[in-house]
Design an enzyme around this catalytic site. Structure first.
Site, PDB file in Angstrom:
ATOM      1  N   PHE A 160      37.850  86.488 -39.633  1.00  0.00           N
ATOM      2  CA  PHE A 160      38.817  87.272 -38.881  1.00  0.00           C
ATOM      3  C   PHE A 160      38.128  87.896 -37.674  1.00  0.00           C
ATOM      4  O   PHE A 160      36.946  88.257 -37.740  1.00  0.00           O
ATOM      5  CB  PHE A 160      39.420  88.383 -39.745  1.00  0.00           C
ATOM      6  N   THR A 213      37.581  82.844 -44.895  1.00  0.00           N
ATOM      7  CA  THR A 213      38.323  82.939 -43.640  1.00  0.00           C
ATOM      8  C   THR A 213      37.633  83.968 -42.752  1.00  0.00           C
ATOM      9  O   THR A 213      37.272  85.057 -43.211  1.00  0.00           O
ATOM     10  CB  THR A 213      39.788  83.338 -43.870  1.00  0.00           C
TER      11      THR A 213
END
Length: 381
Positions: free
Chosen positions: A283, A281
């Site tokens: 960010f 992921t």
């Protein structure tokens, strides 16, 4: 026979190269004249006439190929002229102003807004981005933006995309709504675990809580091992872990991080339950101010393109001509429109490079909706 034909092509190529250089010399002179009056580099009406004129002599089979050749020639001409006639927009002026302030470095400490509760992946990302992060948690993404907007926090840290399920469109929408900027990013490997109160076995579990993206990233595991279980979405994986820890029920579990297992005193029923082991992921760290911290080597933008043949290809040619490497290209339909799309572009480049800055100004000038999301560095993990 084939060698004779190749020799003929070589002779033609030499003539094409000589004529191209002669054309570029004329392009330079036109650019110098445009620079005197700040005339725009791109003249769509003129280019349309050129395409119509040069393709008129070709038969139908060759028209499309000749059109593409001249589109490429004119794109390289525009790239050459941009060095002489740098487009000027309010955005490019603002970028130049920030660059004139001199080189700045990412802060060591800051007050940071994150969505969820302690132990969330956003808070883990914040702790890796800042040496000292004073984190305040908010219920949703809008709360993070509001906190930064009102000056309650210096920065916000939010997920922007996942390697398995794609972009977090809600964050992109909020970036556009609040006119915020990305000042740094980080890509984290995400390992999900099935957590429950200590002593709970897999067969005891009737309901599983987690964030909707984490549920999507573990869908195969859930379908195989818990086909009859109720799957309940939560605002955050850490919120899911906190809910399980605070509940009196003994038939519930959550998909969350190992960090949350330690933080909330939960046991790990199953480890690494994500469907893809290469689950990352990304960010972003957001700011309401346009800030550029060295070394800024990534740029993110959003734009709409006309619903017509070749519109995306023309934009891609601009990047190709300047040798800019696209690291992300994604589109999504715009609600309430007929076949209009918003495109997300991430590419490697330095905004202080005059060619890159001119490209940003040209795109800003030439598209109906253009959003500059930021010039920043991505932290390697």
């Amino acid at each position: 026979m084939i060698e004779e034909l190749r020799n003929r092509i070589d002779e033609i190529d030499d003539k094409i190269a000589a004529l191209y250089l002669e054309r570029q010399d004329t392009v330079r002179r036109i650019g110098e004249e445009k620079a005197k009056t700040h005339a725009p580099v791109f003249d769509p009406a003129r280019e349309k006439k050129v395409i119509a004129k040069v393709t008129k002599q070709a038969d139908d089979e060759q028209k499309i190929y000749l059109k593409r050749v001249f589109e490429t020639i004119m794109e390289t001409a525009r790239a050459y002229q941009r060095r002489l006639v740098a487009p000027v927009t309010p955005l490019s002026d603002e970028l130049r102003r920030v660059l004139m302030e001199g080189k700045r470095y990412f802060p060591v400490s800051a007050s940071v807004a994150c969505q969820g509760v302690d132990g969330s992946y956003s808070s883990i990302a914040a702790d890796k981005l800042f040496e000292i992060a004073d984190i305040t948690f908010f219920r949703n993404f809008e709360g993070v933006f509001q906190a930064v907007e009102k000056g309650l926090c210096d920065y916000g840290v939010l997920p922007i995309e996942n390697s398995a399920v794609g972009s977090v469109n809600a964050v992109y929408d909020l970036m556009k709504k609040h006119n915020f900027y990305i000042v740094r990013s980080i890509k984290l490997k995400v390992s999900h675990h099935l957590l429950a109160k200590k002593g709970i076995k897999r067969g005891d579990i009737k309901e599983i809580f987690s964030h909707e993206q984490a549920i999507g990233q573990c869908s195969a595991y859930l379908a195989k091992n818990f086909p009859a279980a109720k799957i309940t979405a939560c605002p955050n994986t850490a919120v899911a872990a906190e809910s399980v820890a605070n509940s009196d029920r003994t038939d519930i579990a959550c998909i969350s991080s190992r960090n949350c297992a330690e933080l909330y005193g939960l046991g790990i029923v199953d480890s690494n339950v994500q469907d893809n082991d290469s689950n990352y992921t990304r960010f972003i760290c957001i700011s309401k101010r346009l800030e550029i911290f060295a070394p800024a080597d990534h740029i993110s933008i959003m734009m709409t393109l006309p619903h017509e043949s070749g519109s995306l290809n023309r934009v891609l040619n601009k990047f190709s001509t300047l040798g800019l490497n696209l690291t992300k290209l994604e589109s999504r339909p715009l609600p309430g429109t007929d076949f209009e799309f918003m495109f997300y572009f991430d590419f490697e480049g330095q905004i202080e490079n005059s060619d890159t800055l001119s490209l940003i100004a040209e795109l800003d000038q030439g598209t109906e909706q253009f959003v500059f999301l930021g010039s920043y560095h991505e932290v390697a993990q």
